[in-house]
Design an enzyme around this catalytic site. Structure first.
Site, PDB file in Angstrom:
ATOM      1  N   GLU A 185       0.849  -1.192   0.000  1.00  8.26           N
ATOM      2  CA  GLU A 185       0.000   0.000   0.000  1.00  8.26           C
ATOM      3  C   GLU A 185       0.888   1.247   0.000  1.00  8.26           C
ATOM      4  O   GLU A 185       1.978   1.226   0.561  1.00  8.26           O
ATOM      5  CB  GLU A 185      -0.840  -0.016   1.292  1.00  8.26           C
ATOM      6  CG  GLU A 185      -1.779   1.144   1.474  1.00  8.26           C
ATOM      7  CD  GLU A 185      -2.514   1.078   2.824  1.00  8.26           C
ATOM      8  OE1 GLU A 185      -1.971   0.479   3.779  1.00  8.26           O
ATOM      9  OE2 GLU A 185      -3.634   1.604   2.915  1.00  8.26           O
ATOM     10  N   LYS A 221      -9.776   2.018  -1.812  1.00 11.51           N
ATOM     11  CA  LYS A 221     -10.001   1.424  -0.479  1.00 11.51           C
ATOM     12  C   LYS A 221     -11.311   1.930   0.136  1.00 11.51           C
ATOM     13  O   LYS A 221     -11.537   3.138   0.207  1.00 11.51           O
ATOM     14  CB  LYS A 221      -8.816   1.807   0.412  1.00 11.51           C
ATOM     15  CG  LYS A 221      -8.780   1.162   1.789  1.00 11.51           C
ATOM     16  CD  LYS A 221      -7.566   1.720   2.545  1.00 11.51           C
ATOM     17  CE  LYS A 221      -7.298   1.032   3.868  1.00 11.51           C
ATOM     18  NZ  LYS A 221      -6.214   1.729   4.618  1.00 11.51           N
ATOM     19  N   CYS A 281      -5.195  -3.360   2.768  1.00 11.02           N
ATOM     20  CA  CYS A 281      -4.815  -3.160   4.176  1.00 11.02           C
ATOM     21  C   CYS A 281      -5.974  -3.344   5.167  1.00 11.02           C
ATOM     22  O   CYS A 281      -6.420  -4.453   5.406  1.00 11.02           O
ATOM     23  CB  CYS A 281      -4.152  -1.795   4.313  1.00 11.02           C
ATOM     24  SG  CYS A 281      -3.187  -1.588   5.834  1.00 11.02           S
TER      25      CYS A 281
HETATM   26  O1  LIG Z   1      -2.135   6.710   3.536  1.00  9.74           O
HETATM   27  C1  LIG Z   1      -1.029   6.191   3.548  1.00  9.74           C
HETATM   28  O2  LIG Z   1       0.015   6.852   3.511  1.00  9.74           O
HETATM   29  C2  LIG Z   1      -0.961   4.714   3.602  1.00  9.74           C
HETATM   30  N1  LIG Z   1      -2.098   4.154   4.230  1.00  9.74           N
HETATM   31  C3  LIG Z   1      -1.989   3.388   5.292  1.00  9.74           C
HETATM   32  O3  LIG Z   1      -0.892   3.140   5.755  1.00  9.74           O
HETATM   33  C4  LIG Z   1      -3.219   2.856   5.940  1.00  9.74           C
HETATM   34  C5  LIG Z   1      -4.029   3.985   6.454  1.00  9.74           C
HETATM   35  S1  LIG Z   1      -3.179   5.009   7.607  1.00  9.74           S
HETATM   36  N2  LIG Z   1      -2.858   1.928   6.979  1.00  9.74           N
HETATM   37  C6  LIG Z   1      -3.686   1.015   7.446  1.00  9.74           C
HETATM   38  O4  LIG Z   1      -4.791   0.843   6.962  1.00  9.74           O
HETATM   39  C7  LIG Z   1      -3.137   0.173   8.599  1.00  9.74           C
HETATM   40  C8  LIG Z   1      -4.116  -0.860   9.097  1.00  9.74           C
HETATM   41  C9  LIG Z   1      -3.646  -1.494  10.340  1.00  9.74           C
HETATM   42  O5  LIG Z   1      -2.557  -1.338  10.803  1.00  9.74           O
HETATM   43  C10 LIG Z   1      -4.577  -2.395  11.064  1.00  9.74           C
HETATM   44  O6  LIG Z   1      -5.652  -2.732  10.529  1.00  9.74           O
HETATM   45  O7  LIG Z   1      -4.234  -2.777  12.176  1.00  9.74           O
END
Ligand SMILES: O=C(O)CNC(=O)[C@H](CS)NC(=O)CCC(=O)C(=O)O
Length: 276
Positions: free
Chosen positions: A41, A112, A154
């Site tokens: 991702e 997403k 994710c």
């Molecule tokens: O936007 C960005 O830069 C990249 N996106 C992410 O890293 C995303 C949103 S902050 N991360 C997750 O969804 C982690 C999920 C997770 O850790 C869980 O479900 O426990």
């Protein structure tokens, strides 16, 4: 049998460095025989929350995306990769999962749908909806060299309904490009991947961001490939945060066999609970 690769690396805020890292993964995995390469991702960049909007670009102007498309075409492999993409909201973009074929064309682009808005006291606080617009649909699985692939991303992995819908629409493989937090990753990552694989009787591919992206942002890594029986076929370690990948064979016959031997999909009690 089709060999596929799950990639792992540490994206930072510089597109060209991230492109260099994934180009290396694509080249080396293809040399090892992989025909499809899965990348994490937000592979184009991971930056501080207040930098995300200014770094996010339309796909056509994203040099990382154009570089990955050119590489896929040059080497002749399929690539799944997570990137940022502008939306009609000037402050927030999409968290996009692109599927690129061996001609370098984008054949699917999933936005997403479940955003990671989580606040764990003493642990993680991240509000993805501050920078991201949620998608509004699941796409039909796409026919690839390794069978029909369903695209998710994710945090979507915590919502088994989405996986089940893609399975019902014919997926034999699900990809979750990810950037899991260390705390939730250590507790849940492998279990979630294996659960989705067992329930849906599909291969599950978790390409994963790893290591320290910014001062405050660290990812769990452990990119892995799980088969429809729930066995972890391959996984990357977290000892080094250098770009790397793991490899496993996708065997379409094994999907058929497991679904015949344990026909859960035909045994759903939709007379008792709703059909998805
Ligand atoms: O936007 C960005 O830069 C990249 N996106 C992410 O890293 C995303 C949103 S902050 N991360 C997750 O969804 C982690 C999920 C997770 O850790 C869980 O479900 O426990």
């Amino acid at each position: 049998m089709v060999l596929v690769a799950a990639g792992q690396f540490c994206a930072k805020a510089v597109f060209s460095k991230n492109l260099e890292a994934v180009s290396g993964i694509i080249t080396d995995a293809a040399k090892a025989g992989a025909r499809m390469i899965f990348l994490p991702e937000a592979s184009d960049f991971i930056a501080k929350a207040d930098e995300v909007a200014s770094l996010t670009k339309p796909l056509a102007q994203n040099e990382f995306v154009q570089g990955v498309r050119a590489k896929a075409k040059e080497i002749g492999v399929w690539v799944s990769v997570g990137v940022h993409e502008t939306s009609s909201d000037p402050k927030r973009g999409f968290n996009s999962h692109l599927l690129i074929d061996s001609s370098g064309d984008i054949v699917s682009n999933y936005h997403k749908i479940h955003l990671f808005d989580v606040d764990i006291p003493g642990g993680t606080r991240l509000m993805e909806s501050g920078t991201t617009v949620p998608g509004d649909k699941l796409h039909d699985p796409v026919e690839t060299p390794a069978g029909k692939l369903g695209l998710l991303t994710c945090y979507d992995i915590r919502f088994p309904e989405a996986a089940q819908v893609l399975r019902t629409r014919g997926a034999g493989m699900l990809a979750y490009p990810s950037a899991f937090m260390v705390r939730t990753g250590a507790a849940h990552w492998e279990i979630l991947l294996r659960s989705r694989a067992i329930e849906t009787q599909t291969y599950v591919i978790g390409a994963a961001a790893v290591g320290q992206h910014t001062q405050t942002r660290v990812s769990w890594g452990h990119a892995m490939i799980v088969d429809p029986w729930g066995t972890v076929l391959a996984q990357c370690n977290d000892v080094s945060h250098e770009p790397t990948f793991c490899l496993a064979n996708v065997d379409l016959d094994s999907i058929r066999t497991i679904r015949v031997q344990m026909p859960v999909d035909k045994q759903r009690r939709t007379d008792i609970y709703p059909t998805l």
